[in-house]
Motif scaffolding. Structure first.
Motif, mmCIF file in Angstrom:
data_model
loop_
_atom_site.group_PDB
_atom_site.id
_atom_site.type_symbol
_atom_site.label_atom_id
_atom_site.label_comp_id
_atom_site.label_asym_id
_atom_site.label_seq_id
_atom_site.Cartn_x
_atom_site.Cartn_y
_atom_site.Cartn_z
ATOM 1 N N UNK A 5 52.953 23.414 30.895
ATOM 2 C CA UNK A 5 54.414 23.423 30.882
ATOM 3 C C UNK A 5 54.984 24.844 30.937
ATOM 4 N N UNK A 6 54.135 25.790 31.314
ATOM 5 C CA UNK A 6 54.581 27.182 31.423
ATOM 6 C C UNK A 6 54.168 27.764 32.767
ATOM 7 N N UNK A 7 54.943 28.729 33.227
ATOM 8 C CA UNK A 7 54.558 29.449 34.431
ATOM 9 C C UNK A 7 53.334 30.315 34.156
ATOM 10 N N UNK A 8 52.383 30.269 35.065
ATOM 11 C CA UNK A 8 51.181 31.103 34.977
ATOM 12 C C UNK A 8 50.931 31.711 36.354
ATOM 13 N N UNK A 9 50.132 32.765 36.358
ATOM 14 C CA UNK A 9 49.618 33.271 37.625
ATOM 15 C C UNK A 9 48.384 32.449 37.980
ATOM 16 N N UNK A 10 48.444 31.787 39.131
ATOM 17 C CA UNK A 10 47.391 30.865 39.545
ATOM 18 C C UNK A 10 46.877 31.293 40.913
ATOM 19 N N UNK A 11 45.565 31.268 41.087
ATOM 20 C CA UNK A 11 44.989 31.618 42.391
ATOM 21 C C UNK A 11 44.823 30.359 43.239
ATOM 22 N N UNK A 12 45.469 30.298 44.394
ATOM 23 C CA UNK A 12 45.330 29.110 45.252
ATOM 24 C C UNK A 12 43.978 29.074 45.966
ATOM 25 N N UNK A 13 43.249 30.181 45.938
ATOM 26 C CA UNK A 13 41.947 30.228 46.613
ATOM 27 C C UNK A 13 40.818 29.749 45.702
ATOM 28 N N UNK A 14 40.728 30.316 44.464
ATOM 29 C CA UNK A 14 39.603 29.967 43.579
ATOM 30 C C UNK A 14 40.072 29.162 42.360
ATOM 31 N N UNK B 85 51.308 41.017 38.055
ATOM 32 C CA UNK B 85 50.079 40.507 38.664
ATOM 33 C C UNK B 85 50.350 39.974 40.068
ATOM 34 N N UNK B 86 49.668 40.570 41.058
ATOM 35 C CA UNK B 86 49.866 40.154 42.458
ATOM 36 C C UNK B 86 48.606 39.504 43.041
ATOM 37 N N UNK B 87 47.437 39.956 42.566
ATOM 38 C CA UNK B 87 46.179 39.500 43.163
ATOM 39 C C UNK B 87 45.261 38.906 42.097
ATOM 40 N N UNK B 88 44.446 37.957 42.524
ATOM 41 C CA UNK B 88 43.492 37.316 41.617
ATOM 42 C C UNK B 88 42.378 38.302 41.270
ATOM 43 N N UNK B 89 42.148 38.519 39.970
ATOM 44 C CA UNK B 89 41.124 39.468 39.562
ATOM 45 C C UNK B 89 39.714 38.903 39.748
ATOM 46 N N UNK B 90 39.605 37.609 40.020
ATOM 47 C CA UNK B 90 38.291 36.999 40.258
ATOM 48 C C UNK B 90 37.881 37.059 41.733
ATOM 49 N N UNK B 91 38.844 36.783 42.653
ATOM 50 C CA UNK B 91 38.471 36.689 44.071
ATOM 51 C C UNK B 91 39.285 37.602 44.984
ATOM 52 N N UNK B 92 40.355 38.221 44.470
ATOM 53 C CA UNK B 92 41.127 39.171 45.278
ATOM 54 C C UNK B 92 42.242 38.556 46.107
ATOM 55 N N UNK C 36 44.335 43.420 39.903
ATOM 56 C CA UNK C 36 45.418 42.434 40.001
ATOM 57 C C UNK C 36 46.717 43.071 40.514
ATOM 58 N N UNK C 37 46.760 44.397 40.587
ATOM 59 C CA UNK C 37 47.955 45.067 41.122
ATOM 60 C C UNK C 37 47.884 45.277 42.629
ATOM 61 N N UNK C 38 46.683 45.662 43.139
ATOM 62 C CA UNK C 38 46.605 46.003 44.578
ATOM 63 C C UNK C 38 45.523 45.226 45.322
ATOM 64 N N UNK C 39 44.652 44.505 44.609
ATOM 65 C CA UNK C 39 43.645 43.681 45.281
ATOM 66 C C UNK C 39 42.345 44.394 45.618
ATOM 67 N N UNK C 40 42.275 45.711 45.358
ATOM 68 C CA UNK C 40 41.056 46.481 45.633
ATOM 69 C C UNK C 40 39.965 46.117 44.621
ATOM 70 N N UNK C 41 38.684 46.324 44.972
ATOM 71 C CA UNK C 41 37.591 46.121 44.010
ATOM 72 C C UNK C 41 37.723 47.110 42.852
#
Lengths: 183, 183
Positions: free
Chosen positions: B20-29, B1-8, A5-10
């Motif tokens: 009603x709270x800010x979350x990190x959300x993945x627009x892809x998955x 958190x910058x990248x989605x840990x599920x899809x990258x 989640x920091x750099x996007x790498x696997x």
């Protein structure tokens, strides 16, 4: 977890140097992604000798009755979380009394904490995650339609303790029982 | 958190629909990455009327004295975590007694939980994260060299309660104090 989640790498799943547990580790930026248990906070909300339960409008356990409870959020305390969840699920404003049960559920990495609470004005309703809310006297509790083992156990303690008018903290565990969970 | 840990994919920081709270959300998955408080579990380890403290060999607060404590891991209970940390940091085997303090530290999203404990055989040492461990009588406690406010408060409660030989659970909060934290 597949990606950092920091750099996007696997990420890799391995024991980091100097550790003794498997973690998700990024081979690119070396971040170790620790995963820790979550707290579920709730209340036993009482009004005129009756207990307020909510019927769940969401999975898991859609349609089953529960004490109002949910995941503790960042920036709050467990008692604040318990009161917030009681408001969100049962539209009931409560004054929080003593911490009453702490029930570890280690196979799902959760710690459930229930506070005793009193409705401040007797008003309640159905929040977005509830189909309805209802006050139950002790002999009306829908034991066969309760949502979760921690709710059932907390209600059992409460009813036993009410006879003595003494409500000590109960700390206990609920362990994975394969034969039971398969049903 | 910058990248989605599920899809990258890159994540967004926004309030999801129905929340009603800010979350990190993945627009892809569409995964919502919730973040929740962590539990720090520890002990007040006692042997022959003295309290065992460890001197930290890691940051933060390198060189300061602490009660043995650390982040609760998945698949364990808070009492198991407290005993494990006491072993890892002080090489002390303890029998866990009652839960003693719960101290919310909401500005860092932590809940600290300390159990009273007794060393099983008086043996202790310095684990990898400690420079040394030492038994302190009550009038020897190094108040000016303690690591964290939750450790100081737990010791204060313990010493006051020891005079009464009664150790009830204390639930309290430590809030962010700008003037104090800037020093």
């Amino acid at each position: 977890m597949k990606y950092c989640s920091s750099c996007g790498h696997s990420v890799e799943h391995r024991v980091p140097e100097g550790d003794n547990r498997h973690r998700y580790v990024c081979p690119n930026c070396d971040t170790i992604h620790y995963q820790n248990p979550r707290i579920v906070a709730g209340t036993v909300p009482v009004w005129e000798g009756k207990i307020l339960l909510c019927r769940r409008a969401i999975e898991p356990r859609y349609g089953y009755w529960t004490l109002p409870a949910g995941f503790m959020e960042n920036s709050e305390t467990t008692n604040e979380a318990a009161a917030r969840e009681t408001w969100e699920e049962a539209l009931a404003e409560v004054s929080i009394e003593g911490l009453y049960t702490i029930i570890h559920v280690p196979h799902i990495d959760q710690v459930h904490m229930f506070y005793r609470a009193t409705l401040t004005n007797g008003s309640f309703g159905a929040g977005e995650e509830s189909l309805e809310s209802q006050l139950f006297s002790i002999d009306e509790i829908p034991w066969d339609e309760l949502s979760f083992p921690t709710v059932k156990r907390t209600l059992e303690y409460f009813i036993a303790d009410q006879k003595e008018s003494h409500f000590p903290l109960h700390v206990s565990d609920i362990r994975f029982q394969p034969s039971r969970d398969k049903r």
